[in-house]
Design a protein around this motif. Structure first.
Motif, PDB file in Angstrom:
ATOM      1  N   PRO A   3      29.912  33.994 -16.384  1.00 19.31           N
ATOM      2  CA  PRO A   3      28.934  32.931 -16.594  1.00 19.31           C
ATOM      3  C   PRO A   3      29.564  31.554 -16.490  1.00 19.31           C
ATOM      4  CG  PRO A   3      29.705  33.762 -18.694  1.00 19.31           C
ATOM      5  CD  PRO A   3      30.412  34.564 -17.639  1.00 19.31           C
ATOM      6  N   THR A   4      28.750  30.574 -16.146  1.00 20.66           N
ATOM      7  CA  THR A   4      29.248  29.208 -16.203  1.00 20.66           C
ATOM      8  C   THR A   4      28.580  28.560 -17.410  1.00 20.66           C
ATOM      9  OG1 THR A   4      27.479  28.578 -14.703  1.00 20.66           O
ATOM     10  CG2 THR A   4      29.628  28.969 -13.736  1.00 20.66           C
ATOM     11  N   PRO A  59      18.738  26.044  -9.790  1.00 22.90           N
ATOM     12  CA  PRO A  59      18.403  26.996  -8.728  1.00 22.90           C
ATOM     13  C   PRO A  59      18.987  28.380  -9.010  1.00 22.90           C
ATOM     14  CG  PRO A  59      20.259  25.654  -8.046  1.00 22.90           C
ATOM     15  CD  PRO A  59      19.872  25.184  -9.418  1.00 22.90           C
ATOM     16  N   GLY A  60      19.635  28.529 -10.163  1.00 24.47           N
ATOM     17  CA  GLY A  60      20.248  29.817 -10.485  1.00 24.47           C
ATOM     18  C   GLY A  60      21.747  29.675 -10.490  1.00 24.47           C
ATOM     19  N   SER A  61      22.436  30.768 -10.729  1.00 31.48           N
ATOM     20  CA  SER A  61      23.887  30.665 -10.900  1.00 31.48           C
ATOM     21  C   SER A  61      24.642  30.774  -9.580  1.00 31.48           C
ATOM     22  CB  SER A  61      24.368  31.678 -11.924  1.00 31.48           C
ATOM     23  OG  SER A  61      23.985  32.974 -11.515  1.00 31.48           O
ATOM     24  N   ASP A  92      35.731  27.660 -15.735  1.00 40.69           N
ATOM     25  CA  ASP A  92      34.992  28.918 -15.809  1.00 40.69           C
ATOM     26  C   ASP A  92      35.821  30.060 -15.204  1.00 40.69           C
ATOM     27  OD1 ASP A  92      32.083  27.026 -15.055  1.00 40.69           O
ATOM     28  OD2 ASP A  92      32.594  27.914 -16.993  1.00 40.69           O
ATOM     29  N   VAL A  93      36.520  29.736 -14.110  1.00 37.28           N
ATOM     30  CA  VAL A  93      37.376  30.749 -13.484  1.00 37.28           C
ATOM     31  C   VAL A  93      38.508  31.117 -14.440  1.00 37.28           C
ATOM     32  CG1 VAL A  93      39.056  31.120 -11.631  1.00 37.28           C
ATOM     33  CG2 VAL A  93      36.825  30.166 -11.104  1.00 37.28           C
ATOM     34  N   LYS A  94      39.099  30.110 -15.057  1.00 38.02           N
ATOM     35  CA  LYS A  94      40.201  30.388 -15.987  1.00 38.02           C
ATOM     36  C   LYS A  94      39.736  31.269 -17.137  1.00 38.02           C
ATOM     37  CE  LYS A  94      42.795  26.192 -15.053  1.00 38.02           C
ATOM     38  NZ  LYS A  94      42.913  24.762 -15.380  1.00 38.02           N
ATOM     39  N   CYS A 101      25.098  35.235 -20.350  1.00 38.94           N
ATOM     40  CA  CYS A 101      25.171  36.586 -19.784  1.00 38.94           C
ATOM     41  C   CYS A 101      23.841  37.316 -19.918  1.00 38.94           C
ATOM     42  CB  CYS A 101      26.254  37.403 -20.498  1.00 38.94           C
ATOM     43  SG  CYS A 101      27.907  36.745 -20.247  1.00 38.94           S
ATOM     44  N   ALA A 102      23.137  37.019 -20.979  1.00 36.52           N
ATOM     45  CA  ALA A 102      21.866  37.706 -21.217  1.00 36.52           C
ATOM     46  C   ALA A 102      20.842  37.406 -20.130  1.00 36.52           C
ATOM     47  CB  ALA A 102      21.308  37.320 -22.581  1.00 36.52           C
TER      48      ALA A 102
END
Lengths: 95, 477, 489
Positions: free
Chosen positions: C134-135, C158-160, C363-365, C431-432
């Motif tokens: 998730p971001t 617009p979404g993830s 977020d990647v980390k 995440c949900a």
């Protein structure tokens, strides 16, 4: 708290990133949250259930032992951050 | 005399005799120009996927069967993570929990005693690239990266440097015979790591060190001997040993610490999701088993029983599969086995070494050897003429010629005609009255000068045995 | 007048524009120019790169048509690829500083397929860095590109991860787009932007050249204007490829032709998993599902509630497995062979750490760290193995329901697009949002999201159809039928 400072030090060492103290504490909290989400797995009854490690149920997927000519070295080295005529170059590894 | 007993285990990596790498089609040929055997796949470029080479799996099973292992009907790859410039993906695709082979053994022989060394497992993995260290930087050649390897892990059943040598030598022979690897240690096709610890009998094993960079059999032996001595000295002085990875320096004849292992490395293994599990059926195992050649030990036994060769002769012949194949082809035709063996152990091996050739590159075959051996055994040529013919067979100008043809061309037929030799002997005795008198006077060794003269007069073609015999006859009259 | 005509062309579907090209009522050059202008005028940041060769390729395509030898029915149609699909010679960044200058020396299998069909590559599309999720809303300083906006309403997301493809198709700057769907990103973005998002089953489309995110979960996705368009594209890119070990060897059906036949809704048994219709799912969305169910029943289908009992654990299992695989896949970025390298360093380790620290976003980390923790000695048995077992259970759940039902109907997302200003403080909350999509990913099943009305805020509602393995054919047919019922076609 399962994700302690020590844990963050170990993890950042494993994935090879440097974290400031602020980043480390911030990330530790959100990783703790993710763990909390993962904890839900404990509630599932998985006794005797086999693990799925692959996306599809294929087996013994092989390629035949045939040599294929490699692309040109120039092409393969073109994206190298540092290179000489024939090799990738990295700084020395400290033993 | 130290009461400490060495406990030694070996991890041997063998590069497999496959044309292409384990997860891509790049060539595995040794010695290519730097980075000319690489592709986006073995470079670990984003979006590329590993494609498992069937031959790699087959060769691993072959090695496993030759080493008396059980073959896992279901085995699987795992990712082993660590960072190093020679490891493009930042993980190595190896096998952890479910290797292809397990629970085998290799029997070694030392000073007439046999010992069984158990093999824990054999698994497949990919090789890393090569690093060339410079002044302030390191150059990376990924030609070798992702070449297919098998790792053969022994139980710690070895007890000393000579056993280490015997194990490596025997293992190498098995891998050569089965065609699993070309085993050229100087090319890095066979590498071993030695794990050594000491203990008193009945007590638990001591602290273990791991030693790397052993590039020859004798280096392995010397390194084992050194490390046993080193550990013994420290323990006897009451010192403490640390778990460490050591590097052997063959020139200096000593090792030094590469890194101290404080705790187990965290490789965070998990099942490799891109490579599908390996399922091997009983039929496939049997097909591979049927393709195994006669192994060195069985062959040696056969040579002793079928051809009455000595242990020594059988041992030398079977060091190289190519040479013992040669022997078999010659002996099968009915040629005298001992003479065939002598030619191989003497002239042929010597000439191969002189010319820097591998046994597989021998320019003539079993039929030629059979003919040569028969020519000598029937007396048609002398054994020294036989050596000459062997040398001539190696020369490219004689390619395709049979020994018989060469003998005719070179005028090497032995003269075994009684009358002709008798005439030559009479002439020589007449021309050398003093030597003849010396002989008759009791100086028996004087006859060799006369033999030499007859040989010279006959341009080396007289049958030396007959010359000697007839000269004696004539002189003792 | 001309402008309206031009805009009209842009809003056509793939099938429609293909026909116009075939009938020579327009040219590839014309439509490529129109779309390129639209890209330039758009402020939605769907594109991160436009192809300088696009117009040239369009002209060549026109020549093929004139010569009577088009490469395919859609030779000359412009489309776009998300920036994690490699195209030889074209920068591919995955929206990360780590690959900012990376020019792949190879093309993805799907890129090759499109090229062979004569499709004009207009450019590369925006995405979350390495498709990570998730971001958590705090946009890090080193985001490579400006955030994509939802063409329906820029105040809403617009979404993830797969925003670029959905935005491009929704704003009519591409007739279709290819991207990736890991845990539902392509489906979710499609739902939020009011377009169609198809995730084929695992193995149906080659992943060769798709930059890996989570190896056992990634799949190429198709974003299009309707089900028929997706069917057409799927025919082009599906099929066996020896470079993908998971590739399935089944013959590829002619999806479009099969779709155009009568849709046999009355022979169908459709299940609606109750776990996707709980309180976490917005009321209006549930209502949309119910309306469609009713319409399908009227058309003769049997529509019943069913159960996927392990849905509760699916999000957890997905996050654990995805993080572990993601972390592992990121190890190849080390400043040695390709990609970013830090400017100054003392030795290899120093270079390695600084490179990865500077080039990866937060977020990647986080995902890498969490993944490494999952795979550590403690984590492996505590979470990773259980996640893999839950995965088996999720797969079994589907197998069971597909014994009774042909297709499942569900929401695509528990919510419609949330405001851009919303910050998720708790990753679990983010995440949900994947509740309805992760299970199909875990089981490797094909799934499609189609737009079905808007909510009261005017935001699109997406409904999802999920089919058994290798059932894209049926899935697309039902999707088309559902589209008609949703009043789209």
């Amino acid at each position: 708290m399962r994700i302690t400072e020590e844990t963050m030090r170990k993890l950042s060492g494993l994935v090879k990133i440097n974290l400031t103290e602020a980043e480390s504490s911030r990330l530790a909290l959100t990783i703790e949250d993710m763990l909390h989400l993962a904890d839900k797995l404990e509630e599932a009854d998985t006794a005797g259930v086999a693990e799925t490690s692959h996306a599809v149920q294929l087996q013994s997927v092989y390629r035949e032992d045939v040599m294929v000519r490699s692309p040109s070295r120039e092409k393969m080295l073109a994206n190298a951050p540092e290179r000489d005529e024939t090799c990738f170059i990295t700084p020395k590894v400290l033993e | 005399m130290s009461t400490y007993q060495p406990v030694i285990g070996l991890e041997v990596h063998a590069e497999l005799a496959a044309e292409s790498k384990i997860y891509c089609g790049c060539s595995t040929a040794f010695g290519g120009e730097e980075n000319t055997h690489i592709c986006p796949g073995c470079l670990g470029m984003p979006g590329t996927l590993p494609l498992l080479n069937r031959k790699v799996v087959e060769l691993c099973v072959k090695a496993g069967l030759a080493l008396n292992c059980k073959i896992n009907p279901y085995s699987r790859q795992d990712r082993k993570h660590y960072f190093y410039p020679d490891l493009p993906k930042g993980f190595q695709i190896s096998q952890l929990e479910l290797p292809v082979c397990y629970d085998g053994y290799l029997d070694i022989e030392l000073a007439g005693q046999r010992k069984r060394i158990r093999i824990n497992r054999i698994h497949i993995e990919e090789d890393a690239g090569k690093l060339i260290h410079g002044a302030g930087e390191t150059r990376v050649d990924l030609n070798r990266g992702a070449a297919g390897l098998i790792e053969i892990v022994s139980e710690p059943d070895l007890s000393g440097p000579d056993e280490v040598y015997a194990y490596m030598e025997t293992l190498r022979q098995v891998l050569l015979y089965t065609g699993v690897s070309n085993c050229k240690m100087e090319e890095g096709a066979l590498r071993c790591d030695i794990n050594i610890s000491l203990h008193h009998e009945g007590e638990p094993f001591g602290v273990r060190t791991e030693m790397k960079n052993l590039n020859s059999l004798s280096a392995a032996r010397a390194a084992a001997a050194y490390e046993i001595k080193r550990q013994t000295r420290i323990l006897e002085e009451g010192g403490e040993l640390f778990q460490a990875t050591l590097r052997w320096d063959d020139d200096k004849g000593e090792n030094y610490v590469m890194r101290v292992k404080e705790h187990a490395e965290e490789y965070y293994y998990f099942p490799e999701p891109d490579v599908m599990p390996i399922v091997i059926s009983q039929e496939e195992v049997e097909t591979i088993r049927a393709s195994l050649p006669e192994m060195p030990e069985a062959r040696r036994r056969r040579y002793r029983e079928q051809y009455n060769l000595s242990d020594y002769d059988a041992g030398i012949l079977t060091v190289s599969k190519a040479l013992s194949d040669l022997f078999d082809r010659a002996a099968e035709t009915g040629a005298p086995p001992k003479i065939c063996a002598n030619f191989i152990m003497g002239d042929i091996i010597r000439l191969l070494n002189e010319k820097g050739l591998e046994a597989e590159q021998l320019p003539f075959g079993g039929a030629d050897l059979a003919e040569l051996a028969t020519l000598v055994s029937t007396g048609a040529i002398s054994s020294s003429a036989g050596s000459k013919v062997t040398e001539l067979l190696f020369q490219p100008v004689n390619a395709g010629k049979s020994p018989g043809e060469i003998v005719k061309e070179q005028n090497l037929e032995q003269v075994s005609d009684d009358t002709a030799i008798r005439d030559m002997c009479r002439d020589v005795i007449e021309q050398n009255p003093k030597i003849a008198a010396d002989y008759r006077g009791g100086k028996k060794q004087a006859i060799s000068a006369l033999v030499g003269q007859v040989m010279k007069a006959s341009q080396g073609k007289a049958n030396p045995g007959m010359v000697n015999q007839i000269l004696q006859e004539l002189l003792e009259v | 007048m001309q402008a309206a005509q031009e805009q009209g062309l842009a809003t056509l579907s793939l099938v429609q524009i293909g026909k116009l090209l075939q009938n020579r009522e327009t040219t590839s050059s014309e439509i490529a120019e129109i779309l390129l202008d639209r890209i330039g005028a758009s402020g939605n940041n769907a594109y991160v790169l436009t192809n300088e060769q696009a117009l040239k390729a369009a002209a060549i395509s026109d020549n093929r048509r004139i010569a009577g030898s088009p490469l395919s029915g859609i030779d000359g149609v412009p489309a776009a690829l998300m920036d994690n699909i490699c195209v030889e010679g074209m920068r591919t960044t995955c929206a990360s500083r780590m690959l900012e200058g990376f020019v792949p020396p190879y093309s993805a299998a799907v890129a090759e397929s499109l090229e062979q069909a004569g499709v004009i590559l207009l450019g590369k599309l925006n995405m979350e860095e390495f498709a990570v999720g998730p971001t958590l809303g705090e946009r890090a300083e080193n985001t490579l590109f400006a955030t994509t906006k939802n063409p329906v309403d820029a105040a809403y997301t617009p979404g993830s991860s797969s925003a670029g493809p959905a935005a491009a198709v929704a704003e009519d700057t591409a007739y279709f787009a290819l991207g990736s769907d890991v845990g539902g990103s392509a489906r979710q973005s499609a739902a939020f932007c009011g377009v169609v998002g198809l995730r084929p089953g695992f193995g149906r489309v080659s992943r060769y050249g798709l930059v890996q995110c989570a190896s056992s979960l990634d799949q190429i996705s198709i974003t299009g204007k309707d089900a028929a368009d997706c069917a057409l594209v799927l025919s082009l890119i599906a099929g066996y490829d020896a470079r993908d070990p998971a590739a399935c060897k089944d013959r590829t059906p002619d999806y479009l032709r099969n779709l155009m036949g009568a849709v046999r809704l009355k022979e169908l048994r459709i299940g609606v998993p109750k776990e996707y219709m709980g309180q976490e799912v917005g009321e209006e969305i549930r209502q949309s599902v119910k309306s469609l169910s009713a319409a399908m029943q009227e058309a003769g289908a049997v529509v019943e509630e069913c159960s996927l009992p392990h849905t509760d654990y699916a999000v957890s299992a997905y996050q654990v497995i995805a993080a572990a695989e993601f972390s592992s896949n990121m190890n190849r970025y080390d400043g040695v062979k390709f990609g970013y390298r830090t400017a100054s360093y003392e030795n290899y380790d120093d270079m390695l750490r600084k490179t990865r620290t500077e080039a990866f976003g937060e977020d990647v980390k986080r995902k890498m760290l969490f993944g490494a923790y999952i795979l550590s000695q403690e984590g492996f048995n505590a979470w990773f193995k259980p996640a893999q077992r839950v995965r088996t259970l999720v797969r079994d759940d589907f197998q069971r329901v597909f014994g009774k039902y042909d297709i499942l109907l569900a929401p695509t997302s528990p919510v419609t697009a949330w405001p851009v200003s919303k910050q998720f403080s708790d990753p679990a909350e983010a995440c949900a949002m994947d509740l309805c999509t992760v299970s199909a990913s875990l089981a490797g099943l094909p799934a499609i999201s189609i737009p079905c009305g808007n909510d009261s805020a005017g935001l699109p509602i997406g409904l999802q159809l999920i089919g058994p393995a290798l059932s894209e054919d049926l899935l697309l047919q039902v999707a088309r039928g559902a589209e008609e019922l949703c009043g789209l076609v």
